[in-house]
Design an enzyme around this catalytic site. Sequence first.
Site, PDB file in Angstrom:
ATOM      1  CB  SER A 139      -9.207-103.655 -20.182  1.00 50.71           C
ATOM      2  OG  SER A 139     -10.206-102.819 -20.717  1.00 50.71           O
ATOM      3  CE1 TYR A 152     -12.963-108.045 -20.263  1.00 50.40           C
ATOM      4  CE2 TYR A 152     -13.147-105.673 -19.943  1.00 50.40           C
ATOM      5  CZ  TYR A 152     -12.570-106.755 -20.582  1.00 50.40           C
ATOM      6  OH  TYR A 152     -11.594-106.550 -21.523  1.00 50.40           O
TER       7      TYR A 152
HETATM    8  N1  LIG Z   1     -11.540-106.161 -27.780  1.00 49.59           N
HETATM    9  C1  LIG Z   1     -11.537-105.227 -26.869  1.00 49.59           C
HETATM   10  O1  LIG Z   1     -12.234-104.194 -27.011  1.00 49.59           O
HETATM   11  C2  LIG Z   1     -10.673-105.357 -25.647  1.00 49.59           C
HETATM   12  C3  LIG Z   1     -10.497-104.221 -24.848  1.00 49.59           C
HETATM   13  C4  LIG Z   1      -9.715-104.327 -23.697  1.00 49.59           C
HETATM   14  C5  LIG Z   1      -9.136-105.538 -23.357  1.00 49.59           C
HETATM   15  N2  LIG Z   1      -9.327-106.630 -24.159  1.00 49.59           N
HETATM   16  C6  LIG Z   1      -8.733-107.891 -23.729  1.00 49.59           C
HETATM   17  O2  LIG Z   1      -8.009-108.478 -24.780  1.00 49.59           O
HETATM   18  C7  LIG Z   1      -7.963-109.904 -24.588  1.00 49.59           C
HETATM   19  C8  LIG Z   1      -8.351-110.589 -25.883  1.00 49.59           C
HETATM   20  O3  LIG Z   1      -9.706-110.275 -26.167  1.00 49.59           O
HETATM   21  P1  LIG Z   1     -10.252-110.123 -27.668  1.00 49.59           P
HETATM   22  O4  LIG Z   1     -10.772-108.772 -27.800  1.00 49.59           O
HETATM   23  O5  LIG Z   1      -9.259-110.632 -28.620  1.00 49.59           O
HETATM   24  O6  LIG Z   1     -11.528-111.099 -27.566  1.00 49.59           O
HETATM   25  P2  LIG Z   1     -11.950-112.363 -28.456  1.00 49.59           P
HETATM   26  O7  LIG Z   1     -11.889-112.021 -29.892  1.00 49.59           O
HETATM   27  O8  LIG Z   1     -13.249-112.782 -27.853  1.00 49.59           O
HETATM   28  O9  LIG Z   1     -10.824-113.431 -28.140  1.00 49.59           O
HETATM   29  C9  LIG Z   1     -10.710-114.003 -26.866  1.00 49.59           C
HETATM   30  C10 LIG Z   1      -9.754-115.171 -26.941  1.00 49.59           C
HETATM   31  O10 LIG Z   1      -9.636-115.702 -25.627  1.00 49.59           O
HETATM   32  C11 LIG Z   1      -9.906-117.093 -25.675  1.00 49.59           C
HETATM   33  N3  LIG Z   1     -10.521-117.485 -24.411  1.00 49.59           N
HETATM   34  C12 LIG Z   1     -11.593-116.950 -23.795  1.00 49.59           C
HETATM   35  N4  LIG Z   1     -11.863-117.610 -22.664  1.00 49.59           N
HETATM   36  C13 LIG Z   1     -10.952-118.599 -22.584  1.00 49.59           C
HETATM   37  C14 LIG Z   1     -10.714-119.631 -21.658  1.00 49.59           C
HETATM   38  N5  LIG Z   1     -11.487-119.804 -20.584  1.00 49.59           N
HETATM   39  N6  LIG Z   1      -9.680-120.475 -21.873  1.00 49.59           N
HETATM   40  C15 LIG Z   1      -8.888-120.316 -22.967  1.00 49.59           C
HETATM   41  N7  LIG Z   1      -9.051-119.358 -23.869  1.00 49.59           N
HETATM   42  C16 LIG Z   1     -10.080-118.510 -23.682  1.00 49.59           C
HETATM   43  C17 LIG Z   1     -10.829-117.283 -26.855  1.00 49.59           C
HETATM   44  O11 LIG Z   1     -10.702-118.592 -27.412  1.00 49.59           O
HETATM   45  P3  LIG Z   1     -11.786-119.746 -27.147  1.00 49.59           P
HETATM   46  O12 LIG Z   1     -13.138-119.098 -27.260  1.00 49.59           O
HETATM   47  O13 LIG Z   1     -11.514-120.746 -28.217  1.00 49.59           O
HETATM   48  O14 LIG Z   1     -11.497-120.261 -25.804  1.00 49.59           O
HETATM   49  C18 LIG Z   1     -10.274-116.268 -27.848  1.00 49.59           C
HETATM   50  O15 LIG Z   1      -9.196-116.816 -28.554  1.00 49.59           O
HETATM   51  C19 LIG Z   1      -8.929-110.202 -23.434  1.00 49.59           C
HETATM   52  O16 LIG Z   1      -8.208-110.361 -22.236  1.00 49.59           O
HETATM   53  C20 LIG Z   1      -9.765-108.946 -23.362  1.00 49.59           C
HETATM   54  O17 LIG Z   1     -10.297-108.731 -22.074  1.00 49.59           O
HETATM   55  C21 LIG Z   1     -10.080-106.559 -25.291  1.00 49.59           C
END
Ligand SMILES: NC(=O)c1ccc[n+]([C@@H]2O[C@H](COP(=O)([O-])OP(=O)(O)OC[C@H]3O[C@@H](n4cnc5c(N)ncnc54)[C@H](OP(=O)(O)O)[C@@H]3O)[C@@H](O)[C@H]2O)c1
Length: 253
Positions: A139, A152
């Site tokens: 991130s 986080y």
């Molecule tokens: N969106 C942002 O602004 C942002 C910024 C920086 C970094 N990121 C990073 O990008 C990555 C993806 O996030 P996103 O933004 O796509 O969020 P999201 O839409 O909430 O998706 C998160 C995904 O991770 C899965 N997940 C969460 N906890 C899990 C667990 N314990 N076991 C297996 N799967 C799990 C969820 O599926 P289930 O709920 O079905 O388990 C979902 O598919 C993360 O690492 C996040 O920290 C995001």
Amino acid sequence: MKPSGNTILITGGAAGIGFAFAERFLAAGNEVIICGRRADALAQAVQKHPSLHTRVCDVADPAARTALVKWVLEAFPSLNILVNNAGMQQRFHVLKAKEAWEAYHQEIAANFDAPIHLTLLLAEHLARQASSAIINVTSGLALTPAAFAPVYSATKAGLRSFTLSLRHQLEKSGVEVIEVLPPAVNTNLGGPGLHTTGEPLDAFADGVFAGLARQEKEIGYGSSQARLRASRDELDNGTAQIWAGFMKGNPNF
Ligand SMILES: NC(=O)c1ccc[n+]([C@@H]2O[C@H](COP(=O)([O-])OP(=O)(O)OC[C@H]3O[C@@H](n4cnc5c(N)ncnc54)[C@H](OP(=O)(O)O)[C@@H]3O)[C@@H](O)[C@H]2O)c1
């Protein structure tokens, strides 16, 4: 990494950034396996892309991680790319958090323990493949912590540090180590509605894939790209601005 002909495991691939990556890897001619906790979300992903392979797995659980790796290596022995994407974000104030350790510990387990454990479980296998990679999704907050999400931000800084070490250790093994540092992206991270002002998901994912095509090892986008080369003063200023902006909108946090 080569653009096609890979067998790729994406944790958390049924939604958000992981799903956007899965779609692009599929379109480029790769075999893609996704996992997540919600069977219904995985089923929806398959409805849209029948060639996806899925597995229900809570990556915060060490036994589930071991079972995932055993299954994936038996079913897909050609696996050559691991994308550590699954993650969660919780916003809390440390003065109001003494009762909720298990919830914060889950965040550490999913965001930090899981990518490290999966890497350890798969590194030897990946090193045996002709071409392979580990892609860790950290991130921009690994560089400028968001004080409203202290655990986080720490997990992401920790995963970034691990990724830097990993790149040195695996240099001679042929396993590429790639870090993707998203800025705020419009997904359901932390719950619906919290990231709606973030970058559009498709534009962000296209930007990351352009970085992969350029063989970049650290891929930011927009503000997180700028942060990768910022000075310490700029980073400190960014952290202060994130906190001040958040507190303006959430005075009772
Ligand atoms: N969106 C942002 O602004 C942002 C910024 C920086 C970094 N990121 C990073 O990008 C990555 C993806 O996030 P996103 O933004 O796509 O969020 P999201 O839409 O909430 O998706 C998160 C995904 O991770 C899965 N997940 C969460 N906890 C899990 C667990 N314990 N076991 C297996 N799967 C799990 C969820 O599926 P289930 O709920 O079905 O388990 C979902 O598919 C993360 O690492 C996040 O920290 C995001």
